[in-house]
Motif scaffolding. Structure first.
Motif, PDB file in Angstrom:
ATOM      1  N   ALA A 244       0.739  -1.154  -0.051  1.00  0.00           N
ATOM      2  CA  ALA A 244      -0.069   0.028  -0.007  1.00  0.00           C
ATOM      3  C   ALA A 244       0.963   1.415  -0.049  1.00  0.00           C
ATOM      4  N   ASP A 245       2.167   0.860   0.282  1.00  0.00           N
ATOM      5  CA  ASP A 245       3.003   2.344   0.366  1.00  0.00           C
ATOM      6  C   ASP A 245       3.592   2.696  -0.854  1.00  0.00           C
ATOM      7  N   VAL A 246       3.229   1.739  -2.163  1.00  0.00           N
ATOM      8  CA  VAL A 246       3.834   1.946  -3.329  1.00  0.00           C
ATOM      9  C   VAL A 246       2.582   2.670  -4.003  1.00  0.00           C
ATOM     10  N   ILE A 247       2.840   3.839  -4.759  1.00  0.00           N
ATOM     11  CA  ILE A 247       1.848   4.346  -5.533  1.00  0.00           C
ATOM     12  C   ILE A 247       2.663   4.902  -6.963  1.00  0.00           C
ATOM     13  N   ASP A 248       1.579   5.112  -7.966  1.00  0.00           N
ATOM     14  CA  ASP A 248       2.157   5.532  -9.344  1.00  0.00           C
ATOM     15  C   ASP A 248       1.414   6.546  -9.704  1.00  0.00           C
ATOM     16  N   LEU A 249       2.083   7.765 -10.578  1.00  0.00           N
ATOM     17  CA  LEU A 249       1.708   8.600 -11.056  1.00  0.00           C
ATOM     18  C   LEU A 249       1.476   8.703 -12.242  1.00  0.00           C
ATOM     19  N   GLU A 250       0.583   9.283 -12.979  1.00  0.00           N
ATOM     20  CA  GLU A 250       0.547   9.597 -14.368  1.00  0.00           C
ATOM     21  C   GLU A 250       1.704  10.431 -14.948  1.00  0.00           C
ATOM     22  N   GLU A 251       2.227  10.148 -16.013  1.00  0.00           N
ATOM     23  CA  GLU A 251       3.347  10.988 -16.481  1.00  0.00           C
ATOM     24  C   GLU A 251       2.961  12.489 -16.639  1.00  0.00           C
ATOM     25  N   ASP A 252       1.779  12.848 -17.114  1.00  0.00           N
ATOM     26  CA  ASP A 252       1.283  14.161 -17.428  1.00  0.00           C
ATOM     27  C   ASP A 252       0.988  14.953 -16.205  1.00  0.00           C
ATOM     28  N   ARG A 253       0.822  14.283 -15.087  1.00  0.00           N
ATOM     29  CA  ARG A 253       0.526  14.820 -13.764  1.00  0.00           C
ATOM     30  C   ARG A 253       1.703  15.259 -13.196  1.00  0.00           C
ATOM     31  N   ILE A 254       2.736  14.419 -13.217  1.00  0.00           N
ATOM     32  CA  ILE A 254       4.057  14.950 -12.702  1.00  0.00           C
ATOM     33  C   ILE A 254       4.524  16.334 -13.373  1.00  0.00           C
ATOM     34  N   CYS A 255       4.199  16.609 -14.704  1.00  0.00           N
ATOM     35  CA  CYS A 255       4.322  17.707 -15.270  1.00  0.00           C
ATOM     36  C   CYS A 255       4.027  18.983 -14.524  1.00  0.00           C
ATOM     37  N   GLN A 256       2.769  18.912 -13.815  1.00  0.00           N
ATOM     38  CA  GLN A 256       2.343  19.952 -12.935  1.00  0.00           C
ATOM     39  C   GLN A 256       3.477  20.489 -11.966  1.00  0.00           C
ATOM     40  N   THR A 257       4.032  19.672 -11.428  1.00  0.00           N
ATOM     41  CA  THR A 257       5.058  20.122 -10.309  1.00  0.00           C
ATOM     42  C   THR A 257       6.420  20.622 -10.892  1.00  0.00           C
ATOM     43  N   ILE A 258       6.856  19.995 -12.078  1.00  0.00           N
ATOM     44  CA  ILE A 258       7.712  20.578 -12.833  1.00  0.00           C
ATOM     45  C   ILE A 258       7.725  22.125 -12.871  1.00  0.00           C
ATOM     46  N   ILE A 259       6.521  22.284 -13.667  1.00  0.00           N
ATOM     47  CA  ILE A 259       6.088  23.667 -13.981  1.00  0.00           C
ATOM     48  C   ILE A 259       5.967  24.453 -12.848  1.00  0.00           C
ATOM     49  N   GLU A 260       5.408  24.108 -11.710  1.00  0.00           N
ATOM     50  CA  GLU A 260       5.181  24.935 -10.533  1.00  0.00           C
ATOM     51  C   GLU A 260       6.372  25.272  -9.815  1.00  0.00           C
ATOM     52  N   MET A 261       7.155  24.195  -9.610  1.00  0.00           N
ATOM     53  CA  MET A 261       8.544  24.382  -9.160  1.00  0.00           C
ATOM     54  C   MET A 261       9.202  25.255  -9.648  1.00  0.00           C
ATOM     55  N   LEU A 262       9.219  25.361 -11.139  1.00  0.00           N
ATOM     56  CA  LEU A 262      10.015  26.416 -11.905  1.00  0.00           C
ATOM     57  C   LEU A 262       9.445  27.587 -11.850  1.00  0.00           C
ATOM     58  N   ASN A 263       8.269  27.725 -12.022  1.00  0.00           N
ATOM     59  CA  ASN A 263       7.675  29.089 -12.082  1.00  0.00           C
ATOM     60  C   ASN A 263       7.620  29.735 -10.568  1.00  0.00           C
ATOM     61  N   VAL A 264       7.280  28.857  -9.576  1.00  0.00           N
ATOM     62  CA  VAL A 264       7.015  29.683  -8.354  1.00  0.00           C
ATOM     63  C   VAL A 264       8.153  29.804  -7.230  1.00  0.00           C
ATOM     64  N   GLU A 265       9.096  28.557  -7.389  1.00  0.00           N
ATOM     65  CA  GLU A 265      10.278  28.347  -6.625  1.00  0.00           C
ATOM     66  C   GLU A 265      11.443  28.520  -7.375  1.00  0.00           C
ATOM     67  N   GLY A 266      11.522  28.447  -8.419  1.00  0.00           N
ATOM     68  CA  GLY A 266      12.908  28.537  -9.372  1.00  0.00           C
ATOM     69  C   GLY A 266      13.751  27.372  -9.050  1.00  0.00           C
ATOM     70  N   ILE A 267      13.062  26.211  -8.798  1.00  0.00           N
ATOM     71  CA  ILE A 267      13.651  25.152  -8.909  1.00  0.00           C
ATOM     72  C   ILE A 267      13.437  24.210 -10.043  1.00  0.00           C
ATOM     73  N   VAL A 268      14.727  23.881 -10.644  1.00  0.00           N
ATOM     74  CA  VAL A 268      14.555  23.008 -11.948  1.00  0.00           C
ATOM     75  C   VAL A 268      14.626  21.428 -11.499  1.00  0.00           C
ATOM     76  N   LEU A 269      13.507  20.714 -11.979  1.00  0.00           N
ATOM     77  CA  LEU A 269      13.554  19.365 -11.633  1.00  0.00           C
ATOM     78  C   LEU A 269      13.232  18.554 -12.770  1.00  0.00           C
ATOM     79  N   GLU A 270      13.899  17.457 -12.992  1.00  0.00           N
ATOM     80  CA  GLU A 270      13.726  16.590 -14.115  1.00  0.00           C
ATOM     81  C   GLU A 270      12.275  15.676 -13.669  1.00  0.00           C
TER      82      GLU A 270
END
Length: 403
Positions: A244-270
């Motif tokens: 139950a501790d193993v989850i999966d995320l859709e690839e498109d969903r992960i993109c939301q965090t990439i964009i938010e971290m870049l735009n709001v926090e200035g953090i570049v994540l792959e």
């Protein structure tokens, strides 16, 4: 042993920061820290395992080989240069030039890069054949006890920097080196969330079957975690974790965090580096009031991918849709369609070819809006105007050809 390995690393590179993130802490009502592996010398944690595996066989071995098109190659290259040994790195011919150049930059004259095959499997076979003929030492990206021990240094640093074991750790899983090292170090002293991309659920499959299994074909968008089969050695350490501790995320969903971290926090994540942060929403009820560490595993992001990442994020959030419109071939038809659009509906794609022998033509249209709830109203107006259309936003087969 992980503590000793961590101490051995300190003259080579500093510990990566463990930083409290105000944005995420406020959003989820918890003390959320980011373990910033994106700030290592090679912008990922991979140099840790490479360092530990290499230090244990030097000076008896002075030629090291790996097959990788990503972070592992860069970690190995960096360490070959540090130790002054020869490195031979096999990469697919299709590897983006940016990754080849960065690997060469980190390794300098210490490394030789050989581009072999269109896919990773061909590069791996070439690397193993080279090792067999030259007596070189093969450096596995994850399925090696010394590599696992090296990756466990991430956990050692977290405990040292926090002053204690966190209540909850969220971390990405690919081949399992980082997760096996972290779990081996902390054991059952904290709660875990292991995060996989939906297109490469190798840990979940192994837990379901009781042994590592091949989940090919995988979606390679999350390239740092898209592994078809979890390692034998890494799974041996992870086989007792709670499914139950193993989850999966859709690839498109992960993109939301990439964009938010870049735009709001200035953090570049792959993509792999953003998975742990995006997973916070899945465990929001479990972490309230807790001290949580998200491992941001890497920041090797090619900015040529940014338009695709933004596109995927918008599609997942429901802010952008694509559809094929059946447009009557008569004067004024286009104006009638445009009248059905609202003040917040912006056309971003329009491709139309008039068919002289037909009464209708097909139009590929992309629409972007500022709120997902605008689309039902827009489609209702298009329906009322009598137009026929097909929504292809989530049709992956069509999307790869026309979007």
């Amino acid at each position: 042993m992980a503590t000793l390995a961590t101490a051995k690393m300190r003259p080579v590179f500093p510990a990566t920061p463990l930083l409290r993130n105000e944005l995420l802490s406020d959003r989820f009502g918890a003390d959320i820290y980011l373990k910033r592996e994106d700030l290592s010398p090679v912008r990922s944690y991979k140099l840790r395992g490479a360092f530990n595996a290499m230090r244990k066989v030097i000076p008896d071995q002075d030629v090291f080989v790996c097959a990788s098109a990503g972070n592992h190659a860069q970690g190995v290259a960096f360490m070959c240069r540090h130790f002054g040994v020869r490195g031979v790195i096999f990469m697919p011919v299709t590897t983006p030039e940016q990754k080849v150049l960065k690997t060469r930059m980190f390794g300098g004259e210490a490394v030789e890069i050989q581009l072999v095959g269109d896919y990773f499997d061909a590069s791996l076979r070439a690397a193993q054949a080279f090792c067999a003929s030259e007596g070189a030492h093969f450096l596995s990206p994850f399925d090696d006890e010394d590599v696992i021990e090296g990756q466990a240094s991430v956990a050692v640093e977290i405990e040292q920097q926090l002053g204690r074991v966190p209540d909850h750790i969220i971390l990405p899983v690919g081949g399992g080196g980082l997760s096996a090292g972290t779990y081996s170090y902390f054991g059952n002293e904290c709660a875990y969330t292991f995060v996989e991309p939906s297109g490469a659920k190798s840990l979940a499959a192994a837990l379901d079957e009781g042994t590592p299994v091949d989940v090919s074909p995988v979606n390679t968008f999350v390239d740092g975690a898209s592994v078809a089969q979890i390692g034998t050695r890494t799974f041996e350490r992870l086989k007792t974790i709670n499914r139950a501790d193993v989850i999966d995320l859709e690839e498109d969903r992960i993109c939301q965090t990439i964009i938010e971290m870049l735009n709001v926090e200035g953090i570049v994540l792959e993509p792999a580096g953003a998975m742990a942060l995006e997973a916070l929403g899945d465990v929001a009820d479990q972490i309230k009031g807790k001290t949580v560490v998200c491992i941001a595993s890497g920041g090797n992001f090619d900015f040529e991918r940014l338009p695709e990442v933004k596109e995927r994020a918008q599609r997942y959030a429901g802010l952008k849709k694509y559809f094929i419109l059946r447009l009557p071939q008569r004067p004024g038809a286009l104006r009638d369609f445009l009248d059905a659009l609202g003040p917040h509906d912006n056309i971003t794609r329009f491709e139309y070819m008039k068919k002289s022998a037909r009464n209708f033509g097909s139009v590929l249209i992309g629409i972007e809006t500022d709120a997902a709830e605008n689309f039902p109203a827009m489609f209702a107006r298009i329906d009322a105007a009598g137009f026929t259309y097909t929504d292809i936003t989530n049709d992956e087969t069509l999307a790869q050809f026309v979007i």
